[in-house]
Design a protein around this motif. Structure first.
Motif, PDB file in Angstrom:
ATOM      1  N   GLY A   2       0.829  -1.202   0.000  1.00 25.76           N
ATOM      2  CA  GLY A   2       0.000   0.000   0.000  1.00 25.76           C
ATOM      3  C   GLY A   2       0.861   1.248   0.000  1.00 25.76           C
ATOM      4  O   GLY A   2       2.071   1.201   0.216  1.00 25.76           O
ATOM      5  N   LYS A   3       0.238   2.362  -0.258  1.00 17.34           N
ATOM      6  CA  LYS A   3       0.945   3.640  -0.219  1.00 17.34           C
ATOM      7  C   LYS A   3       1.313   3.950   1.226  1.00 17.34           C
ATOM      8  O   LYS A   3       0.556   3.662   2.147  1.00 17.34           O
ATOM      9  CB  LYS A   3       0.040   4.749  -0.759  1.00 17.34           C
ATOM     10  N   SER A   4       2.499   4.545   1.411  1.00 14.27           N
ATOM     11  CA  SER A   4       2.974   4.819   2.771  1.00 14.27           C
ATOM     12  C   SER A   4       2.552   6.208   3.240  1.00 14.27           C
ATOM     13  O   SER A   4       2.594   7.174   2.483  1.00 14.27           O
ATOM     14  CB  SER A   4       4.491   4.684   2.822  1.00 14.27           C
ATOM     15  N   ILE A   5       2.142   6.269   4.499  1.00 18.10           N
ATOM     16  CA  ILE A   5       1.633   7.515   5.070  1.00 18.10           C
ATOM     17  C   ILE A   5       2.268   7.774   6.435  1.00 18.10           C
ATOM     18  O   ILE A   5       2.430   6.864   7.243  1.00 18.10           O
ATOM     19  CB  ILE A   5       0.089   7.460   5.209  1.00 18.10           C
ATOM     20  N   LEU A  18      -7.034   7.923  12.924  1.00 18.17           N
ATOM     21  CA  LEU A  18      -6.623   8.063  11.531  1.00 18.17           C
ATOM     22  C   LEU A  18      -5.927   6.796  11.047  1.00 18.17           C
ATOM     23  O   LEU A  18      -6.200   6.295   9.959  1.00 18.17           O
ATOM     24  CB  LEU A  18      -5.690   9.279  11.407  1.00 18.17           C
ATOM     25  N   LYS A  19      -5.051   6.255  11.878  1.00 17.19           N
ATOM     26  CA  LYS A  19      -4.329   5.030  11.525  1.00 17.19           C
ATOM     27  C   LYS A  19      -5.310   3.891  11.272  1.00 17.19           C
ATOM     28  O   LYS A  19      -5.161   3.132  10.307  1.00 17.19           O
ATOM     29  CB  LYS A  19      -3.352   4.665  12.653  1.00 17.19           C
ATOM     30  N   ASP A  20      -6.324   3.787  12.116  1.00 16.42           N
ATOM     31  CA  ASP A  20      -7.333   2.739  11.985  1.00 16.42           C
ATOM     32  C   ASP A  20      -8.043   2.840  10.627  1.00 16.42           C
ATOM     33  O   ASP A  20      -8.194   1.848   9.916  1.00 16.42           O
ATOM     34  CB  ASP A  20      -8.336   2.868  13.135  1.00 16.42           C
ATOM     35  N   ILE A  21      -8.440   4.043  10.238  1.00 16.61           N
ATOM     36  CA  ILE A  21      -9.117   4.264   8.951  1.00 16.61           C
ATOM     37  C   ILE A  21      -8.192   3.854   7.802  1.00 16.61           C
ATOM     38  O   ILE A  21      -8.589   3.139   6.882  1.00 16.61           O
ATOM     39  CB  ILE A  21      -9.530   5.751   8.804  1.00 16.61           C
ATOM     40  N   LEU A  22      -6.943   4.315   7.859  1.00 12.78           N
ATOM     41  CA  LEU A  22      -5.995   4.089   6.767  1.00 12.78           C
ATOM     42  C   LEU A  22      -5.606   2.621   6.603  1.00 12.78           C
ATOM     43  O   LEU A  22      -5.603   2.092   5.498  1.00 12.78           O
ATOM     44  CB  LEU A  22      -4.741   4.942   6.982  1.00 12.78           C
ATOM     45  N   VAL A  23      -5.277   1.974   7.718  1.00 10.56           N
ATOM     46  CA  VAL A  23      -4.838   0.580   7.669  1.00 10.56           C
ATOM     47  C   VAL A  23      -5.966  -0.319   7.149  1.00 10.56           C
ATOM     48  O   VAL A  23      -5.732  -1.197   6.327  1.00 10.56           O
ATOM     49  CB  VAL A  23      -4.325   0.125   9.058  1.00 10.56           C
ATOM     50  N   GLU A  28      -0.337   1.866   4.242  1.00  7.97           N
ATOM     51  CA  GLU A  28       0.681   1.500   5.223  1.00  7.97           C
ATOM     52  C   GLU A  28       1.095   2.745   6.000  1.00  7.97           C
ATOM     53  O   GLU A  28       1.588   3.713   5.420  1.00  7.97           O
ATOM     54  CB  GLU A  28       1.909   0.919   4.502  1.00  7.97           C
ATOM     55  N   VAL A  29       0.847   2.726   7.311  1.00 10.58           N
ATOM     56  CA  VAL A  29       1.263   3.849   8.151  1.00 10.58           C
ATOM     57  C   VAL A  29       2.703   3.579   8.567  1.00 10.58           C
ATOM     58  O   VAL A  29       2.973   2.684   9.360  1.00 10.58           O
ATOM     59  CB  VAL A  29       0.323   4.022   9.368  1.00 10.58           C
ATOM     60  N   VAL A  30       3.647   4.336   7.979  1.00 14.43           N
ATOM     61  CA  VAL A  30       5.072   4.072   8.215  1.00 14.43           C
ATOM     62  C   VAL A  30       5.618   4.807   9.426  1.00 14.43           C
ATOM     63  O   VAL A  30       6.712   4.521   9.888  1.00 14.43           O
ATOM     64  CB  VAL A  30       5.935   4.416   6.971  1.00 14.43           C
ATOM     65  N   GLY A  31       4.848   5.762   9.928  1.00 16.07           N
ATOM     66  CA  GLY A  31       5.318   6.478  11.103  1.00 16.07           C
ATOM     67  C   GLY A  31       4.256   7.397  11.652  1.00 16.07           C
ATOM     68  O   GLY A  31       3.261   7.694  10.991  1.00 16.07           O
ATOM     69  N   LEU A  50       2.715  10.191   1.487  1.00 13.74           N
ATOM     70  CA  LEU A  50       1.787  11.230   1.942  1.00 13.74           C
ATOM     71  C   LEU A  50       1.985  11.501   3.426  1.00 13.74           C
ATOM     72  O   LEU A  50       2.333  10.603   4.182  1.00 13.74           O
ATOM     73  CB  LEU A  50       0.340  10.750   1.716  1.00 13.74           C
ATOM     74  N   VAL A  51       1.740  12.760   3.822  1.00 17.90           N
ATOM     75  CA  VAL A  51       1.766  13.134   5.236  1.00 17.90           C
ATOM     76  C   VAL A  51       0.404  13.724   5.595  1.00 17.90           C
ATOM     77  O   VAL A  51      -0.115  14.577   4.863  1.00 17.90           O
ATOM     78  CB  VAL A  51       2.844  14.205   5.529  1.00 17.90           C
TER      79      VAL A  51
END
Length: 120
Positions: A2-5, A18-23, A28-31, A50-51
């Motif tokens: 996935g795209k990293s955020i 936000l992490k829950d929605i994205l994952v 991929e939440v990288v940080g 993306l940030v």
């Protein structure tokens, strides 16, 4: 993959939401960064696609962090997160290079729509 955020917000609860929605949607939440200075540092090392950037944070606010990230990488994609009633700051952040903004409390559909628009 996935795209990293990179998620930036001084409130752990907001980062978690936000992490829950994205994952769940395959990103991929990288940080996670807790303020603007942290976001600028992590952007340099993680190079996310993306940030998400909260506007109001201690140490360095989201607009200053946005400008610093754009200065180091003019192609950076940043979506601002604001509370209601921060219209002037939202306008300033768009002028500084933010691609979009999402309003708190986060609505799943709006978050995903903004992110898909910016990075697909």
């Amino acid at each position: 993959m996935g795209k990293s955020i990179l998620i930036t917000d001084d409130a752990a609860f907001m980062r978690m939401m936000l992490k829950d929605i994205l994952v769940k949607d395959g990103y991929e939440v990288v940080g996670e960064a807790v303020n603007g200075a942290d976001a600028v540092e992590k952007y340099g090392s993680l190079k996310p696609d993306l940030v998400t950037m909260d506007i109001t944070m201690p140490e360095m606010d989201g607009i200053a962090a946005l400008k610093a990230i754009k200065a180091s990488d003019p192609g950076a994609k940043v979506i601002m997160c604001s509370a209601m009633g921060q219209q002037a700051m939202v306008i300033e952040s768009i002028q500084a290079g933010a691609k979009d903004f999402i309003v708190k409390p986060f609505q799943r559909e709006r978050v995903l729509e903004a992110i898909k628009k910016v990075i697909g």
